[in-house]
Write a protein that holds these residues in place. Sequence first.
Motif, mmCIF file in Angstrom:
data_model
loop_
_atom_site.group_PDB
_atom_site.id
_atom_site.type_symbol
_atom_site.label_atom_id
_atom_site.label_comp_id
_atom_site.label_asym_id
_atom_site.label_seq_id
_atom_site.Cartn_x
_atom_site.Cartn_y
_atom_site.Cartn_z
ATOM 1 N N SER A 7 11.578 4.466 0.017
ATOM 2 C CA SER A 7 10.616 3.805 -0.870
ATOM 3 C C SER A 7 9.310 3.522 -0.157
ATOM 4 C CB SER A 7 11.191 2.489 -1.396
ATOM 5 O OG SER A 7 10.216 1.790 -2.157
ATOM 6 N N PRO A 8 8.166 3.751 -0.820
ATOM 7 C CA PRO A 8 6.861 3.453 -0.202
ATOM 8 C C PRO A 8 6.602 1.969 -0.042
ATOM 9 C CG PRO A 8 6.552 4.132 -2.480
ATOM 10 C CD PRO A 8 8.010 4.353 -2.170
ATOM 11 N N TRP A 9 7.463 1.122 -0.624
ATOM 12 C CA TRP A 9 7.278 -0.308 -0.420
ATOM 13 C C TRP A 9 7.361 -0.663 1.061
ATOM 14 C CZ3 TRP A 9 5.041 -3.802 -3.186
ATOM 15 C CH2 TRP A 9 5.013 -3.689 -4.581
ATOM 16 N N LEU A 10 8.171 0.060 1.816
ATOM 17 C CA LEU A 10 8.296 -0.233 3.239
ATOM 18 C C LEU A 10 7.050 0.182 4.011
ATOM 19 C CD1 LEU A 10 11.329 -0.184 2.159
ATOM 20 C CD2 LEU A 10 11.942 0.171 4.545
ATOM 21 N N ASN A 11 6.331 1.183 3.486
ATOM 22 C CA ASN A 11 5.045 1.543 4.086
ATOM 23 C C ASN A 11 4.013 0.457 3.838
ATOM 24 O OD1 ASN A 11 6.594 3.991 3.145
ATOM 25 N ND2 ASN A 11 5.043 5.076 4.322
ATOM 26 N N LYS A 12 4.016 -0.051 2.625
ATOM 27 C CA LYS A 12 2.988 -0.990 2.189
ATOM 28 C C LYS A 12 3.208 -2.412 2.703
ATOM 29 C CE LYS A 12 0.791 -2.656 -2.095
ATOM 30 N NZ LYS A 12 0.975 -4.092 -1.845
ATOM 31 N N LEU A 13 4.460 -2.789 2.955
ATOM 32 C CA LEU A 13 4.771 -4.179 3.281
ATOM 33 C C LEU A 13 3.900 -4.786 4.377
ATOM 34 C CD1 LEU A 13 8.665 -4.441 3.044
ATOM 35 C CD2 LEU A 13 6.992 -5.842 1.836
ATOM 36 N N PRO A 14 3.656 -4.090 5.502
ATOM 37 C CA PRO A 14 2.863 -4.728 6.563
ATOM 38 C C PRO A 14 1.450 -5.100 6.158
ATOM 39 C CG PRO A 14 4.092 -2.861 7.437
ATOM 40 C CD PRO A 14 4.207 -2.787 5.945
ATOM 41 N N LEU A 15 0.918 -4.464 5.118
ATOM 42 C CA LEU A 15 -0.436 -4.793 4.670
ATOM 43 C C LEU A 15 -0.501 -6.192 4.092
ATOM 44 C CD1 LEU A 15 -1.457 -1.415 2.980
ATOM 45 C CD2 LEU A 15 -1.932 -2.200 5.305
ATOM 46 N N GLY A 16 0.644 -6.773 3.769
ATOM 47 C CA GLY A 16 0.687 -8.148 3.274
ATOM 48 C C GLY A 16 0.922 -9.166 4.366
ATOM 49 N N SER A 17 0.947 -8.714 5.623
ATOM 50 C CA SER A 17 1.161 -9.632 6.728
ATOM 51 C C SER A 17 -0.092 -10.450 6.997
ATOM 52 C CB SER A 17 1.562 -8.854 7.975
ATOM 53 O OG SER A 17 1.572 -9.690 9.115
ATOM 54 N N SER A 18 0.090 -11.653 7.478
ATOM 55 C CA SER A 18 -1.051 -12.481 7.858
ATOM 56 C C SER A 18 -1.628 -12.059 9.202
ATOM 57 C CB SER A 18 -0.629 -13.955 7.931
ATOM 58 O OG SER A 18 0.450 -14.129 8.840
ATOM 59 N N ASP A 19 -0.924 -11.170 9.913
ATOM 60 C CA ASP A 19 -1.373 -10.665 11.207
ATOM 61 C C ASP A 19 -1.844 -9.226 11.035
ATOM 62 O OD1 ASP A 19 -1.789 -9.865 13.796
ATOM 63 O OD2 ASP A 19 0.173 -10.467 14.543
ATOM 64 N N GLU A 20 -3.132 -8.994 11.259
ATOM 65 C CA GLU A 20 -3.681 -7.658 11.060
ATOM 66 C C GLU A 20 -3.071 -6.626 12.001
ATOM 67 O OE1 GLU A 20 -7.905 -7.583 11.106
ATOM 68 O OE2 GLU A 20 -8.135 -8.922 9.388
ATOM 69 N N ASP A 21 -2.497 -7.073 13.118
ATOM 70 C CA ASP A 21 -1.850 -6.130 14.025
ATOM 71 C C ASP A 21 -0.680 -5.429 13.354
ATOM 72 O OD1 ASP A 21 -3.621 -6.742 16.031
ATOM 73 O OD2 ASP A 21 -2.294 -8.174 17.022
ATOM 74 N N ASP A 22 -0.109 -6.040 12.320
ATOM 75 C CA ASP A 22 1.012 -5.425 11.614
ATOM 76 C C ASP A 22 0.566 -4.291 10.694
ATOM 77 O OD1 ASP A 22 3.093 -7.014 12.659
ATOM 78 O OD2 ASP A 22 2.621 -8.643 11.271
ATOM 79 N N PHE A 23 -0.720 -4.249 10.349
ATOM 80 C CA PHE A 23 -1.190 -3.267 9.379
ATOM 81 C C PHE A 23 -0.926 -1.832 9.834
ATOM 82 C CE2 PHE A 23 -4.796 -6.152 7.503
ATOM 83 C CZ PHE A 23 -3.835 -7.076 7.133
ATOM 84 N N THR A 24 -0.998 -1.620 11.136
ATOM 85 C CA THR A 24 -0.872 -0.260 11.653
ATOM 86 C C THR A 24 0.577 0.193 11.771
ATOM 87 O OG1 THR A 24 -0.910 -1.092 13.926
ATOM 88 C CG2 THR A 24 -3.015 -0.476 12.944
ATOM 89 N N GLN A 25 1.508 -0.599 11.268
ATOM 90 C CA GLN A 25 2.929 -0.271 11.341
ATOM 91 C C GLN A 25 3.475 -0.039 9.934
ATOM 92 O OE1 GLN A 25 4.328 -0.045 14.419
ATOM 93 N NE2 GLN A 25 2.315 -0.568 15.221
ATOM 94 N N VAL A 26 4.693 0.468 9.900
ATOM 95 C CA VAL A 26 5.481 0.427 8.676
ATOM 96 C C VAL A 26 6.751 -0.328 9.006
ATOM 97 C CG1 VAL A 26 4.600 2.611 7.751
ATOM 98 C CG2 VAL A 26 6.651 2.605 9.186
ATOM 99 N N VAL A 27 7.467 -0.788 7.985
ATOM 100 C CA VAL A 27 8.823 -1.275 8.196
ATOM 101 C C VAL A 27 9.695 -0.028 8.185
ATOM 102 C CG1 VAL A 27 10.709 -2.657 7.278
ATOM 103 C CG2 VAL A 27 8.347 -3.484 7.101
ATOM 104 N N PRO A 28 10.180 0.433 9.331
ATOM 105 C CA PRO A 28 10.837 1.748 9.370
ATOM 106 C C PRO A 28 12.083 1.825 8.509
ATOM 107 C CG PRO A 28 11.088 0.586 11.461
ATOM 108 C CD PRO A 28 10.112 -0.197 10.663
ATOM 109 N N SER A 29 12.885 0.787 8.555
ATOM 110 C CA SER A 29 14.074 0.736 7.696
ATOM 111 C C SER A 29 14.623 -0.674 7.732
ATOM 112 C CB SER A 29 15.149 1.728 8.170
ATOM 113 O OG SER A 29 15.730 1.302 9.390
#
Length: 913
Positions: free
Chosen positions: A279-301
């Motif tokens: 699901s692409p939700w795991l790609n998008k999830l880090p964009l909702g983090s309060s830490d911008e360092d998380d933006f460049t990641q995905v939740v792999p599984s």
Amino acid sequence: MRLVPFSRLVLPAMVFGALAAAGCVERDDRFNTTNGETEGDSDTDTDADSDTDADADGDADSDTDADSDPVGELDEPGDLVTFTSEDEYVDLSDASGDSNQDQDFFLIVINNGEGDAGYTLRYSDASQLGGDTGGPGGIRIPSGPQQAPAKLQRPAAGWQPLSEPVAPPAAYEVGVSRQSFRVRNDFEDSGSYAKITATLWGLGDSVAIWVDDDVAIDWDQGCDGTLDEVDPRGSYGLDNCDLQDVANIVDTNIFANINATMGEPSDLNGDGLVSVVISPWLNKLPLGSSDEDDFTQVVPSYANPEVDLADYDATANPGSNEQEVIFVFAPDPYGFFNSYYTATVESYTEMTLAAEIARSYTNLALYNYRVLEAESSMEDTWLIETLGTAAADSVGFGAVYYDDAWKYLDAPYLYSLSSYEDDGIIATDPRGAQYLFGRWLVDAFGVGVLSEIVQLDAGSLGESSEENVATAVSTVSGEEWTFGDLVLAWQIALLTTGVEAEDGSELVDSAVWTPYAASAQLSAPDVAPSTPTPGVYYGANGYQTGFNVRGLNQFFTAGTTASPTEADSKGVRTAGPDFHTFVPDFDFHGYTAGSYGVHVVRLSRLNLERAALEIDTEGTLSGAVVRWPGSGEDIEIERVFSALDQSNLVPIPELPQDGSPVYGMGEISESFSTRVIEDDDTVGKDVEDTDRWLLDLSARPTGQVVPVVVQLDRRFENSSGDEAPYDPWLAILPAEALSGVLPADWNSGTCAESSESWAFPNTVLSYQYYQLFTSSVAFTEEEMAEDFCAETTAELGCGDDYELDGVANEDELEPASFLDQLWTVACKSGGEASVDTSIFDLDERDDNDDFTYSPRYNLGGRSGASGEEATLTASLVGGEQYVIIVSGGGDQGSYELQVQQVEQAALDALEND
């Protein structure tokens, strides 16, 4: 805290039993920490002629009795002593009485507390401390860990073994069957879920792979290479056959082998399948983090059995899918789902998807044994990640964690082992510490240690995950371990694996301190076997298992074929943990994350005949000191005291051609004030400190191309973990490009017409302040150009035109940056400027705060959690001399410079990554 050395450690009874069984030691003997030999009577001495530290204590006539040792325990490279937080100091003095001044050591500092901890180091004269340097053993030294067979597995209730596969539900049909799932849709809120519809695109005997309908996928019904239905949205190469290949890999490799080495998950819904949902939700999830360092990641599984195996309740449990399910991020070659993170279809289907299924499948198995069977609580996230990454590596898909491992080895003090910042389900933090620890557990104790951890009986469970790991290792090895013992042994393995003594032998005794095993390449069929069999690794043919902590780690693709392909760009090269260096010339502050974070420090250029190392801290620290080969000849220390000194160059040690690094230790110190003559008045102005290092290639063949990388490591300026200088920069240029600023050449005495009395550097004309003192600003957005040169006027006397260059003193340029200063030099020479921003480090030139690094060449990296780094690349020429400029960018602090010759490909990789 003050740390004291101890020279003898007492082994527990179980360790003596293991050694005695091997004929190595009698039960009443004591163990010598420095070499792994035993202390007993003369009958047990197997090396009577060896040096003091290798001898056994015998009768009163023996010259190797502990009381006759001249001083400490660290006699030869490879000798080591350990310390605990209760010790007062570590005695570095040589057992043979040799001077410490030409010896090197490595210090491992382990933070056993939960919170981050800082400390300071200092050297004392061991001969003045007095008292017995011996003491009680706080950390034992275990004997070589035993390889144990894997424990017999206990099948989970409701799960059929793979030898008797359960047929999937008759209603399941690839490309047709659809199902609703609830997937996390908020990074911060663990109770927020999105309802999605997914279609079945891969089906095996034990796995069903579903794809969120928001992900485009093409359909090749017969997998004959001809697409029957093309998704109009553009799948970019993803089709159902890719996922059917993964389903076959899961059936015949991942589940079959993990079931045999760890245990099996439950099957509470009775369908005999684990659902994998992309699901692409795991790609998008880090964009909702309060830490911008998380933006460049995905939740792999993620797998969340606590939610998914409980009954659905719209209020109490709104996220339940009421089945065993693993969610995995979607391939995204163009960043549609997360513009910060892209993943090609090929890399996703050939490595990443299989790895993430293996990692999260382990979570399901652990939950089955720990919660459903033992009726206990789930393990901590760090242990779940340790087991999951070890499982993925054991079946050939551990390469996806190599980059995390590299980042950990690059700065181990930034990462905890036994804590994990994320909530345990939606995790983006690097898993390097956990992967490397799990890999070492397998290398040291055999794969059976994994099942022992997973399947601990309810009566054996402790109050923490750390206790449970120690219990499992003790059971497998037949020796009594604490978790602290394991961390110490692991860190010594990270530091010393692959390191040789000067005679080519292993540096430390591998029978005492078990190293990492060399990696291996798996051999597997290129056709999926009809019957899943443990030990068959379909889909990972030629893939690497294990990790080389000193060497190359290869990333392969096409593991379902007879000819796997190495992805050179994804390979990772490491050389053990990176370190800071403590030399007596500079104060040393250390800092490390809590929960078994680790700081590695090189101790070099000691200035005492007999040195003792003292560690002051308010934390709970333990660790070891290892005597190292070498004597600090590869290090030069900058000893230019004043920022006003613009003429002295500090020579870098001769640059080896084999790629070995050389080091410079320097400090950007406080600014110094000079006097500036302005409008017939003298005012004080500060001059920022900059350092100048000479890289001399004049002995190299003229014209030889010499690619080099220069790295600056910032250091901690205090025990609170603040790094300094915060934003340094580097520049490199030919020595002749710098203007000469020798004091004897710049003073009013050379001009009879001068109306002022001045002498560089303590008093200067206004324009000289801007031109001659190196600016701490690298370059500005609007640099000078050739047409910015000052206009020449009629001939003037030296009183008005000190340099007699046709430019009046009052019309001279006042450059605002170092690059401007170089342009000014070009203006004065009448030629075109031959320098631009390419002389500066890559981090200064880019427009972000990310650190530059290349894992495949083990270059670059970070030295602090925040602040800009400095990695400089340059193609130099033999027969020339170069100057490396180091600036704190207006900040102060000590630093470590590393210079090494590299392949041109390494230079290209750094500049393009």
